[in-house]
Design a protein around this motif. Structure first.
Motif, PDB file in Angstrom:
ATOM      1  N   ARG A 156      -6.361  -7.663  -2.163  1.00  0.00           N
ATOM      2  CA  ARG A 156      -5.512  -6.914  -3.094  1.00  0.00           C
ATOM      3  C   ARG A 156      -4.037  -7.108  -2.784  1.00  0.00           C
ATOM      4  NH1 ARG A 156      -8.016  -1.145  -2.068  1.00  0.00           N
ATOM      5  NH2 ARG A 156      -7.949  -2.072   0.014  1.00  0.00           N
ATOM      6  N   GLN A 200       7.050  -0.955  -3.571  1.00  0.00           N
ATOM      7  CA  GLN A 200       6.414  -0.026  -2.637  1.00  0.00           C
ATOM      8  C   GLN A 200       6.638  -0.483  -1.196  1.00  0.00           C
ATOM      9  OE1 GLN A 200       4.990   3.041  -2.961  1.00  0.00           O
ATOM     10  NE2 GLN A 200       4.995   2.975  -0.726  1.00  0.00           N
ATOM     11  N   GLN A 220       4.192  -3.964  -6.021  1.00  0.00           N
ATOM     12  CA  GLN A 220       3.841  -4.060  -4.602  1.00  0.00           C
ATOM     13  C   GLN A 220       5.100  -4.254  -3.769  1.00  0.00           C
ATOM     14  OE1 GLN A 220       0.703  -6.567  -3.158  1.00  0.00           O
ATOM     15  NE2 GLN A 220      -0.716  -5.991  -4.797  1.00  0.00           N
ATOM     16  N   PHE A 266       0.838  -1.203   0.000  1.00  0.00           N
ATOM     17  CA  PHE A 266       0.000   0.000   0.000  1.00  0.00           C
ATOM     18  C   PHE A 266       0.868   1.246   0.000  1.00  0.00           C
ATOM     19  CE2 PHE A 266      -3.599  -2.623   1.276  1.00  0.00           C
ATOM     20  CZ  PHE A 266      -4.627  -2.010   0.573  1.00  0.00           C
ATOM     21  N   ASP A 267       0.506   2.188  -0.838  1.00  0.00           N
ATOM     22  CA  ASP A 267       1.094   3.522  -0.803  1.00  0.00           C
ATOM     23  C   ASP A 267       0.161   4.328   0.085  1.00  0.00           C
ATOM     24  OD1 ASP A 267       1.684   6.212  -1.216  1.00  0.00           O
ATOM     25  OD2 ASP A 267       2.203   5.906  -3.330  1.00  0.00           O
ATOM     26  N   TYR A 268       0.550   4.522   1.341  1.00  0.00           N
ATOM     27  CA  TYR A 268      -0.336   5.151   2.320  1.00  0.00           C
ATOM     28  C   TYR A 268      -0.598   6.616   1.996  1.00  0.00           C
ATOM     29  CZ  TYR A 268       0.337   0.851   4.874  1.00  0.00           C
ATOM     30  OH  TYR A 268       0.370  -0.480   5.224  1.00  0.00           O
ATOM     31  N   ALA A 305      -0.930   7.928  -1.027  1.00  0.00           N
ATOM     32  CA  ALA A 305      -1.905   7.980  -2.117  1.00  0.00           C
ATOM     33  C   ALA A 305      -3.157   7.156  -1.813  1.00  0.00           C
ATOM     34  CB  ALA A 305      -1.257   7.479  -3.414  1.00  0.00           C
ATOM     35  N   GLY A 306      -3.057   6.245  -0.837  1.00  0.00           N
ATOM     36  CA  GLY A 306      -4.186   5.375  -0.523  1.00  0.00           C
ATOM     37  C   GLY A 306      -4.466   4.343  -1.598  1.00  0.00           C
ATOM     38  N   THR A 307      -3.402   3.898  -2.277  1.00  0.00           N
ATOM     39  CA  THR A 307      -3.567   2.956  -3.387  1.00  0.00           C
ATOM     40  C   THR A 307      -2.653   1.751  -3.217  1.00  0.00           C
ATOM     41  OG1 THR A 307      -1.860   4.077  -4.698  1.00  0.00           O
ATOM     42  CG2 THR A 307      -4.147   4.818  -5.015  1.00  0.00           C
ATOM     43  N   ILE A 308      -2.943   0.713  -4.000  1.00  0.00           N
ATOM     44  CA  ILE A 308      -2.071  -0.452  -4.078  1.00  0.00           C
ATOM     45  C   ILE A 308      -2.090  -0.948  -5.523  1.00  0.00           C
ATOM     46  CG2 ILE A 308      -3.874  -2.081  -3.377  1.00  0.00           C
ATOM     47  CD1 ILE A 308      -1.609  -3.680  -1.917  1.00  0.00           C
ATOM     48  N   SER A 309      -0.923  -1.215  -6.060  1.00  0.00           N
ATOM     49  CA  SER A 309      -0.799  -1.711  -7.424  1.00  0.00           C
ATOM     50  C   SER A 309      -1.293  -3.156  -7.493  1.00  0.00           C
ATOM     51  CB  SER A 309       0.665  -1.657  -7.858  1.00  0.00           C
ATOM     52  OG  SER A 309       0.843  -2.279  -9.122  1.00  0.00           O
ATOM     53  N   ASP A 310      -1.725  -3.572  -8.656  1.00  0.00           N
ATOM     54  CA  ASP A 310      -2.109  -4.964  -8.864  1.00  0.00           C
ATOM     55  C   ASP A 310      -0.892  -5.822  -9.208  1.00  0.00           C
ATOM     56  OD1 ASP A 310      -4.223  -6.956  -8.999  1.00  0.00           O
ATOM     57  OD2 ASP A 310      -3.850  -7.007 -11.163  1.00  0.00           O
TER      58      ASP A 310
END
Length: 132
Positions: free
Chosen positions: A115, A54, A51, A37-39, A41-46
């Motif tokens: 995820r 990050q 991953q 998780f990129d905290y 940005a609040g995202t996670i790559s698939d």
């Protein structure tokens, strides 16, 4: 360094679940299992490799706050949710740890969020970098 110091990675989940991104005890730094998780940005790559990258950025930031670096890592544990991900993960591990070569274990296990494909936990000792 002396005494116990807690390091936060900025995730609200740390407070809710009652853990720290890292705990510093003397020269030792124990970094909790960390996912992609990129905290900020609040995202996670698939993508498994992204991953992992990050995850290492998050771990490196916690280690830096503790006065350590990835070069000080002496133990690593990798969790992947599918054994097939190993072929995508191990090149990233080589990029990061190819010269450092900590003791390591990789297991296939389930993770909390579907995820998440990889989780990495490390232990470091400040000043133990190769050549130090």
């Amino acid at each position: 360094m002396t005494g116990r110091r807690l390091i936060s990675g900025g995730s609200e989940f740390e407070r809710i679940a009652g853990y720290s991104r890292a705990v510093v005890e003397g020269d030792w730094v124990f970094v909790s299992g960390t996912t992609g998780f990129d905290y900020a940005a609040g995202t996670i790559s698939d993508d498994v490799a992204e991953q992992a990258r990050q995850t290492f950025r998050t771990i490196a930031a916690a280690l830096a706050e503790a006065g350590a670096s990835l070069s000080d890592v002496v133990r690593a544990r990798y969790h992947i949710t599918d054994a097939a991900f190993w072929n995508e993960l191990h090149p990233v591990l080589g990029e990061v740890f190819g010269e450092i070569r900590p003791a390591a274990t990789c297991v296939v296990s389930g993770l909390i969020d579907p995820r998440m494909k990889v989780e990495i936990e490390v232990t470091a000792r400040v000043g133990s970098a190769p050549g130090v």
